[in-house]
Design an enzyme around this catalytic site. Structure first.
Site, PDB file in Angstrom:
ATOM      1  N   ALA A 124      32.166  34.885  41.021  1.00 55.55           N
ATOM      2  CA  ALA A 124      33.279  35.653  40.458  1.00 55.55           C
ATOM      3  C   ALA A 124      34.557  34.823  40.551  1.00 55.55           C
ATOM      4  O   ALA A 124      34.878  34.284  41.616  1.00 55.55           O
ATOM      5  CB  ALA A 124      33.454  36.969  41.200  1.00 55.55           C
ATOM      6  N   LYS A 125      35.272  34.733  39.442  1.00 56.44           N
ATOM      7  CA  LYS A 125      36.566  34.040  39.450  1.00 56.44           C
ATOM      8  C   LYS A 125      37.622  35.105  39.758  1.00 56.44           C
ATOM      9  O   LYS A 125      38.262  35.667  38.866  1.00 56.44           O
ATOM     10  CB  LYS A 125      36.820  33.364  38.106  1.00 56.44           C
ATOM     11  CG  LYS A 125      37.966  32.354  38.128  1.00 56.44           C
ATOM     12  CD  LYS A 125      38.034  31.590  36.809  1.00 56.44           C
ATOM     13  CE  LYS A 125      39.200  30.629  36.781  1.00 56.44           C
ATOM     14  NZ  LYS A 125      39.038  29.511  37.723  1.00 56.44           N
ATOM     15  N   ALA A 126      37.740  35.393  41.048  1.00 58.60           N
ATOM     16  CA  ALA A 126      38.588  36.493  41.513  1.00 58.60           C
ATOM     17  C   ALA A 126      39.778  35.954  42.294  1.00 58.60           C
ATOM     18  O   ALA A 126      39.677  34.933  42.988  1.00 58.60           O
ATOM     19  CB  ALA A 126      37.778  37.443  42.388  1.00 58.60           C
ATOM     20  N   TYR A 147      40.582  32.777  45.902  1.00 54.75           N
ATOM     21  CA  TYR A 147      41.399  31.567  45.880  1.00 54.75           C
ATOM     22  C   TYR A 147      42.282  31.412  47.111  1.00 54.75           C
ATOM     23  O   TYR A 147      43.018  30.425  47.223  1.00 54.75           O
ATOM     24  CB  TYR A 147      42.196  31.506  44.578  1.00 54.75           C
ATOM     25  CG  TYR A 147      41.315  31.004  43.454  1.00 54.75           C
ATOM     26  CD1 TYR A 147      41.381  29.693  43.035  1.00 54.75           C
ATOM     27  CD2 TYR A 147      40.380  31.844  42.861  1.00 54.75           C
ATOM     28  CE1 TYR A 147      40.541  29.214  42.047  1.00 54.75           C
ATOM     29  CE2 TYR A 147      39.533  31.386  41.876  1.00 54.75           C
ATOM     30  CZ  TYR A 147      39.621  30.062  41.455  1.00 54.75           C
ATOM     31  OH  TYR A 147      38.775  29.586  40.483  1.00 54.75           O
TER      32      TYR A 147
END
Length: 319
Positions: A160-162, A166
């Protein structure tokens, strides 16, 4: 430097002025990291401005949202249209970086509130140059292996690019820059190589191209996938593999990939020179193949370029 402001941002279905695209300080995402986003590039091509692999980026946005149980109030086609619209309405004829984002907005507070907060969706676009420096494409960058590891798959889902994911990337990158490096590399929980703070990683040894598999806490990068396909088309063997840390020190070539980083060579790791200490020959071939998609020297066989009508008129402007 701050993000170079453009005129409009697409926000919840309307174009609003850049400075008015704001959210409440009690938005859920601000407190708990409940956002999913994409980084997409539009390029000035020989046939006009085109967005690179827009459909794949939008699909990953929806996949990320699904993992975090965020229901987007727009269709993929509407998000695609919004990306094209912000490039056109802001006159970004030299290309752009596009940032679609969806997040839990202002509603009940709490990690998992009883009533789901509203889901806000925005798409912004602006001009952005080389992520790791103007000379990085040829000269390469100096990196280090971070003391911070990537998250384990059963803690935070790396696919998931959540936004919350980050925080790990920030720790890796901040440490690297504090120590005088351009970027940091994170190891997976098992001690093998994972990825950079915001980039996928490729290792070249004896003509074979290696990259960590997705089970090694790595994002399924779209530029990563592009480079794998381009390399195999050119006859190179590409393997997804478990890569020990020391392989970074004895590699013939290393490079990062990513929407922001594109294809960036690595010239040293932990002050140990990689190869000749600058871009290697295979990396250069793959760079040329990648950028050739935009200057016309590489055929766009799979329809990866989504051309933008720069004369299109904005549909809805608010504020």
């Amino acid at each position: 430097m701050p993000i170079p402001a453009t005129q409009f941002i697409w926000f919840n279905g309307k174009l609003v002025q850049w400075e008015k695209a704001t959210v409440h300080v009690l938005s859920h995402a601000l407190h708990y990291g409940s956002s999913v986003f994409e980084g997409v590039r539009a390029y000035q091509t020989h046939k006009g401005v085109a967005i690179f692999r827009l459909r794949e980026h939008t699909r990953r946005l929806f996949d990320s949202a699904k993992i975090y149980r965020i229901t987007l109030p727009y269709s993929p086609e509407q998000i695609d249209a919004a990306c094209r619209e912000v490039v056109a309405v802001n006159g970004l004829s030299k290309g752009a970086y596009i940032r679609p984002i969806a997040f839990r907005g202002y509603g009940e507070i709490g990690v998992a509130p009883k009533n789901e907060p509203p889901i806000d969706v925005a798409v912004a676009a602006w001009e952005w140059g080389k992520y790791l420096g103007s000379e990085s494409e040829e000269q390469g960058v100096d990196v280090c292996v971070s003391s911070w590891q990537r998250v384990a798959p059963n803690t935070l889902p790396a696919l998931a690019k959540a936004g919350g994911n980050y925080l790990s990337s920030q720790l890796i990158s901040l440490e690297a820059k504090r120590l005088g490096f351009a970027e940091g590399i994170g190891l997976a929980p098992d001690g093998t190589v994972s990825e950079g703070a915001g980039e996928n990683l490729f290792v070249i040894k004896d003509g074979v191209i290696l990259t960590p598999g997705l089970a090694h806490s790595a994002l399924a990068g779209i530029t990563r996938d592009t480079v794998i396909r381009l390399a195999r088309e050119r006859g190179y063997e590409v393997r997804e593999a478990s890569i020990p840390r020391e392989m970074l020190y004895i590699a013939d070539e290393l490079f990062f990939t990513g929407t922001a980083a594109e294809v960036t060579p690595i010239r040293s790791v932990d002050r140990i020179q990689v190869g000749a200490g600058r871009r290697g020959p295979i990396t250069q071939i793959l760079q040329q193949a990648f950028f050739g998609l935009f200057n016309g020297t590489t055929e766009d066989k799979l329809g990866w370029l989504d051309h933008v009508d720069m004369q299109a008129k904005p549909q809805v402007v608010a504020g």
